[in-house]
Every structure is written in C-alpha cells, then in structure tokens.
Motif scaffolding. Structure first.
Motif, PDB file in Angstrom:
ATOM      1  N   GLU A 154       0.472  -1.322  -0.016  1.00 30.58           N
ATOM      2  CA  GLU A 154       0.315  -0.045  -0.120  1.00 30.58           C
ATOM      3  C   GLU A 154       0.565   1.603  -0.397  1.00 30.58           C
ATOM      4  O   GLU A 154       0.543   2.053  -0.445  1.00 30.58           O
ATOM      5  N   ASN A 155       2.037   1.225   0.960  1.00 33.36           N
ATOM      6  CA  ASN A 155       2.920   2.565   0.814  1.00 33.36           C
ATOM      7  C   ASN A 155       3.819   2.776  -0.446  1.00 33.36           C
ATOM      8  O   ASN A 155       3.831   3.727  -0.915  1.00 33.36           O
ATOM      9  N   ILE A 180       2.084   1.919  -3.575  1.00 30.34           N
ATOM     10  CA  ILE A 180       0.969   2.256  -4.902  1.00 30.34           C
ATOM     11  C   ILE A 180       0.838   3.917  -4.348  1.00 30.34           C
ATOM     12  O   ILE A 180       0.278   4.328  -4.749  1.00 30.34           O
ATOM     13  N   LEU A 181       0.837   4.343  -2.770  1.00 36.00           N
ATOM     14  CA  LEU A 181       0.956   5.351  -2.428  1.00 36.00           C
ATOM     15  C   LEU A 181       0.508   6.386  -3.565  1.00 36.00           C
ATOM     16  O   LEU A 181       1.928   6.846  -3.522  1.00 36.00           O
ATOM     17  N   GLY A 182      -0.070   6.912  -3.934  1.00 36.64           N
ATOM     18  CA  GLY A 182       0.175   8.655  -4.008  1.00 36.64           C
ATOM     19  C   GLY A 182       0.041   8.288  -6.138  1.00 36.64           C
ATOM     20  O   GLY A 182       0.333   9.350  -6.567  1.00 36.64           O
ATOM     21  N   THR A 235      -0.946   8.012  -9.113  1.00 36.06           N
ATOM     22  CA  THR A 235      -2.416   7.934 -10.559  1.00 36.06           C
ATOM     23  C   THR A 235      -2.453   7.172 -11.138  1.00 36.06           C
ATOM     24  O   THR A 235      -4.018   7.246 -11.803  1.00 36.06           O
ATOM     25  N   LYS A 244      10.091   2.281  -3.764  1.00 35.95           N
ATOM     26  CA  LYS A 244       9.359   3.099  -3.505  1.00 35.95           C
ATOM     27  C   LYS A 244       9.529   4.162  -4.750  1.00 35.95           C
ATOM     28  O   LYS A 244       8.804   4.048  -6.098  1.00 35.95           O
ATOM     29  N   ARG A 293       8.512   4.162  -8.691  1.00 35.35           N
ATOM     30  CA  ARG A 293       8.053   4.903  -9.614  1.00 35.35           C
ATOM     31  C   ARG A 293       8.689   6.076 -10.343  1.00 35.35           C
ATOM     32  O   ARG A 293       8.893   7.313 -11.415  1.00 35.35           O
TER      33      ARG A 293
END
Lengths: 577, 355
Positions: free
Chosen positions: A104-105, A107-109, A111, A157, A161
C-alpha cells in the motif's frame, strides 16, 4: 564552471537560494550532477544539504535560482513535479504510513491506474527485488518492519515510480555495518543501470567508499566538487569545516574514583512480553566515562531509562551510592530545628574536618553553605533507585540527558523558546507561585554562547532550530545542572564535527568534576578514544566490559554481535564485518 | 417484551440514522486528519438547509402536493422523490458550507482544529435557532409539519394493486409488503434510512478498498508522507471535510423528519451531534461498525421512555453511551492494535515547509 548545459549533466543547480526567516539555508548554490554517478553531498549539520535536496524533490521551493534537469529548465513546485521528472528521495525520517502494508505504501499517491493496481504492483516490485537484491515481505505492516526494511521499502517506492535520480538522506545513520554493505551493493547495482544517485552524508569513510564525486557545502554555501579518487579524508574535512580541526578527543586520566552506581541483575520485559534487558550488571564510577556500545536497539535506551526511573517495573536493583558532599534528599524535607539538631549530633563537617554548628545561623545561611557544597554529610547513604520516582532520582543528581531519535519528544518542548525550555528543569524554583525567569535566561545565554547555538534570539521556539542546535541546547542544559551521574545517549547523533567535539569535551569536563558519566555512542572510534571503560551490549545482555585504552575495534565489534548462547550458530565472517 | 421492542424499534432506527449520518461524515473528516468538533453545528446548518430546500419545493414548485392520499400514482411518486432530492441537496450544501468554513480556517489559515470546531458548533447552533424561527414564521410552521409528514413516507401499509401502489392508510406510505407485525416495522422506514445504511457501506468500501481511500487515509495518518508521495493533502482535507460535513448535514434534515416537522430549538440536535462525536470513537473509525454502534446508541438513548422507568434510572440509561465510549477508549488504548487507534495526525494541521 561552464555556462553551457551539457548533455551528460543530469541535474544542474544554478544560484539556488533559500531562506527560512532570517536564516539563510542555501546561498547561491551552483553545481552539476552527472548522469550515472554516485555523488556524495557532504557537509556539516546545518550546512544546507537536506534543504537543497528538498528543493529538488519538491518539498521546498527555492527563493531564487534555477534547477535544470537533463538540460531543461524545470519548476519543481511539489513532490508530484519531482516524480514527473523521475526524481525520488529517501528521507532521513522515513515517509511511510505505519498502519499500511508495504505494498500500500508503494502504490500510495500513484495516479496511473495500471501502476496503482495492487497485483500489477506486486509483480513489478518482485521483479525489482530480484534485479537489485532486495528482500521484503510486501504484506507486512510498516510498524512491524525493522529500520533497514523500512529503508528498503523507501528505495523500492522510488524505483517503482521509475526514478532515474535517487536522493538518499543520511542512509547509513541507522544501519548496522552489514546492512550498510548490503545497501552499498544495491546502490552500485543501480549505478550500473545508469541511475544517478545523490547521497547526503557526513561520514567520510562512506564517502570515500561509495561515491564517484563529492560536492561539499559549508554553512549554506557551495565550496567545491572533487573526484573521490583524487582526494582524501583530510582534504574533505578541511573543505567541510573550513579549518583544520584537531582529531584527538581529549581524555583525562580518571581520578578520585568512587563506585557511584551499582546496577545489579537488572531485567526488563516489554509490554508485548519480549525481554529487552536481561540480567544487566555493572558499576559506574565517579571520575570516569563508561561507554556503552552496541548495535542500535540492543537495550541501551531502555537501560538508561530504567536507571533514570522513566521506565519503572524492572527486576533487579539500581543502587546509588550518594557522594558525601551531596546532602541526602531527606535533608530538604527536614525542619530548621531538626537540621540544627542533626548538626549538634555531629552529622556534618566542613571540608577541613571541623564539625559544623548551625546554631544561631539563619536558614538562608545554612542553605547557602549547603548549596555551595561547603558542608559535608558524614555518612555515605545508599539508595535503591528502583523504589524512587524520577523526580527524586533527579534530585539525587542522576541525570539522564537522553537524546533519542526524536530529540524534541523527550527533552524539549518544541513550541517553547530556549528560556522556557531551560525552565523545565527549574520550574519549581522561585518565590511563591511565580517562577524565576532570570536564571534560566542567563543559562540559555551561556549555552547559546558556549556551544555556538545558531538561533535568531533566545525567544525563538526550539522547533525552529536545526536538529544539531536543538541537541546542543538539550545536552547543554543537562550538563549545566552538574549531575553526579550523567547519562547521555547518542548526544552527538546528527551533530557536525565541531559540535561533537564540544560535547566530548563537556563530557570529559564533567568526568573531571567527579561525575560518573555513562555515554551511549555508536561510533566505535569515538567510544575508544573518549571512554575509560566500554560496556558492550548485545540483544539486551552485557556481552562484555573492556578497557577502552587497550581494547581494539575488532574486539568490541565482535562483542556487539555476540549471540546469546553458543548453540545459536554464529557466523564468524559476519561478526567481523 | 416483544411489544416494547416492536413499538420502540422504529423510533430507535430513526434516531440511529441521525447518529449514523453524523458519524459517517465525521469519520471521513477524521480519517483525513481533521478532528471536526463542529459536527453539532454542522447538523444545525443541515436542518436549516433541509427545511429551506423543502419549503422552496413546496412553495414554489409543487404547492399542491398533498399530505395524505388514498391512491398513490406516478406523479406523487416523482414529486416525492424530487422533494427528497431538494431536501438532501440543500441540507448537504448547508452542511458543506460549515465544512468549508472549517477547512478554510484549519487547512488554509492553519487555525487550531479544536478551537475552530467549537466555534463552528456555537455558530451553527446560533444560525440554526435564528433561521428556523425565521422559516417557521407565519405559515412556515405549518409547511414544516407537512414536510415532516411527507418525508415520513413509510414503506408500510401499502399493497401492490393492479394500478400501482395502493394505500390503506391515511399517511403517506409506500411499500411492497403489508404487515401488522410490529417487529416488522423496523424494516419499513423512511427512504433516507436505507440511503444512510447503504451510504455507510459505500463509505467503508471507498475508505478501505479504493485508491482514493488509501490516499485519504494516508493524509490523516501522516500528511508529510502523503505529500512526499505526491498527494495533494490540502485538497483531500478540504474535500473530506466538506463532503463529511455535507453528509452530517443530511443528518440534520433527518432530525426534522424524525420529529415529524415539529421544532423547538437546536438543543436536542446539538446533543445528538456530540453523541455522534463519541460514536466515531466508539466505532473505531469504521463505518460498518458505525451501523451497529449507532443503533446501540439510539437503543440506549431511547429505551428509557419505552420502559417507563423512573427518571433517575432513565437518565442513567441515557448516560450509558458516553460511559461505553470512555470504556472503549480505555480498551483500544491499552490493548488496541495500531489499526484501531485514531488516525496518526488527527487534529494536527499540516504545513509543508514547517521545520
């Protein structure tokens, strides 16, 4: 510096300036970062490294100047802009949501719907793990992770990205040597992949080990960039601090040693049932510095908290042997008449041995004599700190100058100014219901002056100071109370070299003045140079006490990783690392 | 016993819906980190909005809408839906205004959340008392009662006839099953009841199973992290609070329906608003638990009047919800895992460049 923007330049800072109030954090900084290199951003505390990188990652916005990424003028107004430019930052204080799982952390943010899909993300992250050699359980909640796992998650993370430019803020500060090695091998892999990596650090040995080039900042200004292969630690230190510093830590010979604090069979069990301290035994002596070494989280913090009475409920005893000069606590609760009678019975004498007669003296005069330690109480008194509350323990002179990871949390109140924070230790003094503000003010001024605390004025809330300065205030205040036992945990963590030495000297001075100093440190070189004896902790147990003058680094390092029982297989190779 | 239960259950359900609307709204707001103590005031905003919306509809758009009817036709059905829509939209909008004021003060101006919330509560109560007395001046009171009755559109006592739904009652009731069993009454309620329960489930799913929910919770747990992850924290806090307050505002409208259009002052509504805040804690920020929690609160709150106990006992029973909330707080604080604790930065404003 050429004016043309070259093709192989990944990032270019041009005249970047950032101020916070009246403090200039960055002043006209101009330099380049090349593609596919590991660049160390070196500087003392408060030199503006993190501020500069925060502008690259969109947390802060520069007041002046221009940032170029891949040769193009860019405006990075928010972290979102930074992602678009494929810039990822791993902050010193991890930016993770504790109650979320790792996945969850990650994929957080995000879009993009495809990328934010959990099953897609899981596959992609597993691929990344294989490629760079990470190990992580994606379904674990973050609050269950160890520090190094959290860091791994942070790096994942940014990689997920698709960051091409990776910024790491003090990545090794909380890692064990083995974890640091792992991290460095990962970083080297990433460099092979053509990623640009910037590491913010002030550890010179790591700079030399990992980076291709080193950019140095000093007091918000850019000094120079040098190739690691063409420099050495001494040159870098000089660039960093501006002047040559004496690398020898002062260590005086201990004198008038007296057994001050006996810790006997101390055991402590956590709320969740895990044993954090297991049968700790040692003696701290006045006039010496007892170092405590160990991998972070081996129980150092709990041990000091137990002694200070902040963590009650332990088994075993902490015996405090009150020095003769120090009057017993009970003295202050006695009436004037009782004190005079005690003196008549020969309870006190002057330093030269003549008995004290308080008869006829005003209580003010008596207090003055007592406070100046002119009067000596004849008997040694022994207290078991286990039965006392933190306030009484403090009054006895056992001071915990605890400097935990969260500096503001335990010792200072962020919204209060320097003077008020000094008063936290003296609020009970003063006439009637009014507090005495003059003494704290003088003390605050003294600390600011002597420890070079950078602050606009004494009325600035401490949360507005930089981390290092906050720490100086905290340590300065505790030492000012001339304690009998001074416990300092990581007092130099995050401090620059000059401030660290100031603190070392202060500790040494305390030792000369007869305090029993207990110093929890993380840098073995410092421990070996500063302390008289070193107690090594491993997994909540004392794995050994060594003489700091004769012990070697390897010896202590081995003790730090010594396993509980021999039956647990110990890997010799790892222990030496 | 069954009789007591049967006669009290419909009342309990309607009261629980007042709580539940407020609780859902506040949960959304708190999950985004805004501890909105203004809920009692926001519900007062909502009741003003709901009344205004209904009056506009009944005065200007469909003045001849009957309160009672013997037959229920298509036109009446549509007009009922429109009236409901007007009421909901207006109460939502008025509640949202309360949320907007709150967000502007706390998120943009960084005012203290507790102080702002209390200001909204007192402000909302004043607004409520003033406008309700204004709206109910002259024949307004009469209209209000009509509104209350029309909304009290029960799904009971109607049968499906050959020409549509047929009523055998003088009240407006619409339903598919006719029943004289009092217990069955709990299943036949004003349509907002069903909307509310569905809303609770929807909000639960949105909060816990969607990306929007993930982002929203991250803003409430740790805004600095959310910000660094590229989430617009201000936007989330604004929207969560505005939508949350809007939903709480509908709770205000439902209060009017529950009391069948009669109105005294905002006093009771404020009291319910405070209970709502307790309920959010009691249900550990989970809208699904909130469904059961609101019914339990409403049960404990209204059972004394049905049991015909003496006043002291009655007041003690009314006290129980608050007592239970404290006990829940004690338990979650001692034994609670992290997922039942309050959002990490609840009540704390976020300012990116703060050092």
């Amino acid at each position: 510096m050429e004016n043309t923007v070259q093709q192989d330049i990944s990032i270019r800072f041009e005249n970047i300036t950032k101020t916070f109030g009246s403090v200039v954090a960055n002043e006209k900084i101009t330099f380049d970062v090349y593609k596919g290199e590991i660049l160390s951003l070196l500087g003392e505390n408060g030199s503006g490294k993190t501020t500069l990188m925060n502008m690259l990652s969109g947390i802060y916005f520069p007041d002046e100047g221009q940032i170029y990424v891949n040769g193009e003028k860019v405006t990075i107004a928010s972290p979102m802009d930074a992602f678009r430019l494929k810039i990822g930052m791993v902050h010193q204080h991890f930016k993770l949501i504790d109650v979320f799982t790792c996945l969850e952390n990650i994929i957080l943010g995000i879009t993009n719907k495809e990328k934010a899909n959990k099953s897609n993300a899981r596959k992609a992250v597993m691929n990344l793990c294989d490629r760079y050699g990470f190990e992580i359980n994606l379904d674990k909640k973050v609050y269950d992770l160890s520090v190094s796992e959290k860091q791994t998650l942070e790096i994942l993370k940014t990689l997920y990205r698709e960051a091409e430019i990776l910024i790491l803020d003090e990545p090794t500060a909380v890692l064990t040597p083995i974890e640091i090695k792992k991290l460095f091998s990962v970083l080297t892999n990433m460099r092979k992949d053509g990623k640009t990596i910037i590491i913010i650090t002030h550890k010179l040995n790591e700079v030399m080990e990992i980076s291709d080039r080193v950019a140095v900042l000093r007091k918000g200004q850019y000094i120079d960039t040098v190739k690691t292969s063409e420099t050495n630690e001494a040159q870098l230190t000089e660039m960093m601090v501006g002047k040559k510093i004496v690398l020898n830590i002062k260590r005086t010979e201990p004198k008038d040693m007296e057994d001050r604090l006996f810790v006997e069979h101390l055991s402590l069990t956590n709320k969740d049932g895990t044993k954090v301290l297991d049968d700790i035994n040692f003696i701290a002596r006045s006039g010496e510095i007892l170092g405590i070494a160990g991998i972070a989280g081996s129980g150092q913090r709990e041990l000091l908290e137990a002694i200070a009475g902040v963590k009650p409920g332990y088994k075993g005893d902490v015996i405090f042997n009150r020095p003769k000069k120090n009057l017993p606590v009970s003295f202050f609760h006695k009436t004037y008449r009782e004190v005079v009678n005690m003196a008549k019975n020969g309870a006190f004498h002057y330093e030269d041995g003549t008995p004290v007669d308080f008869t006829g003296m005003s209580s003010k005069k008596i207090k003055e004599l007592v406070n100046k330690e002119k009067v000596i109480f004849n008997e040694n008194e022994i207290y078991n700190l286990r039965n006392l509350n933190p306030r009484t323990i403090r009054e006895l002179g056992v001071r915990l100058s605890f400097v935990p990871e969260d500096r503001l949390g335990m010792g200072l109140v962020g919204n209060m100014d320097l003077i008020d924070n000094m008063m936290l230790r003296s609020y009970r003094k003063g006439k009637g219901i009014a507090v005495n503000r003059k003494k704290p003010e003088a003390l605050a001024e003294e600390i600011v002056h002597e420890l070079d605390v950078v602050t606009p004025n004494l009325h600035t809330p401490v949360r507005k100071l930089s981390g290092g300065n906050v720490q100086k205030v905290l340590v300065g205040r505790e030492i000012a109370s001339s304690p009998k036992v001074l416990m300092a945990a990581y007092p130099v963590r995050g401090l620059d070299i000059n401030s660290s030495y100031l603190i070392y000297n202060l500790l040494d001075k305390e030792k000369q003045e007869g305090s029993a100093v207990i110093f929890v440190g993380e840098d073995l070189d410092v421990l070996l140079a500063l302390c008289d004896r070193i107690l090594v902790m491993c997994e909540g147990r004392v794995s050994g006490i060594v003489d700091a003058r004769s012990a070697t680094k390897e010896e202590v390092g081995l003790l730090m990783t010594k396993k509980k029982e021999e039956e647990e297989e110990t890997n010799g190779g790892e222990n030496n690392a | 016993m069954l009789d007591i239960l049967g006669s009290s259950l419909p009342g309990i359900i309607t009261l629980s819906v007042v709580f539940l609307f407020g609780c859902i709204g506040e949960t959304i707001s708190e999950k985004a980190g805004n501890l909105n103590l203004g809920i009692p005031g926001v519900m007062c905003f909502g009741v003003v909005g709901g009344t205004l919306g209904s009056l506009i509809y009944m005065n200007l758009i469909y003045p001849s809408m009957p309160v009672t009817a013997n037959a229920f036709g298509f036109v009446e059905f549509i007009s009922y839906l429109l009236l409901l829509l007007f009421g909901i939209v207006f109460s939502f909008a008025f509640g949202a205004i309360g949320g907007l004021i709150y967000s502007f003060l706390t998120t943009t101006l960084k005012a203290n959340q507790n102080v702002t919330g209390l200001a909204i509560t007192t402000f909302g109560a004043g607004i409520g008392d003033f406008f309700m007395s204004l709206l109910r001046k002259g024949d307004g009171a009469d209209l209000c009662e009509r509104v209350g009755k029309i909304y009290g559109f029960h799904l009971t006592n109607a049968t499906l006839g050959p020409g549509g739904l047929v009523y055998d009652d003088s009240n407006w009731h619409m339903g598919f099953i006719s029943s004289n069993n009092p217990v069955a009454n709990i299943f036949f309620q004003p349509s907002l009841v069903y909307i509310c329960f569905v809303l609770a489930i929807v909000v639960f799913i949105v909060l816990n199973k969607t990306r929007i929910g993930l982002s929203l919770r991250s803003v409430g747990e740790n805004p600095a992290t959310a910000d660094a992850a590229g989430i617009n924290t201000d936007k989330y806090r604004y929207l969560a609070t505005i939508i949350g307050c809007g939903i709480a505002g509908i709770g205000g409208l439902f209060y009017l329906i529950k009391s069948q259009g009669s109105w005294d002052s905002t006093f009771d509504l404020q009291k319910y608003g405070w209970m709502t805040l307790a309920l959010v804690i009691f249900t550990v920020w989970n809208p699904l638990i909130a469904i059961a929690g609101s019914i339990l609160f409403a049960f404990l709150y209204s059972i004394p009047s049905y049991l015909k106990v003496d006043m002291v006992t009655g007041k003690f029973l009314e006290l129980i919800p608050y007592l239970v909330t404290v006990v829940v707080l004690i338990f979650t604080s001692i034994f609670g895992k992290k997922n039942v604790l309050p959002p990490g930065s609840l009540g704390v404003n976020y300012f990116r460049e703060e050092r």
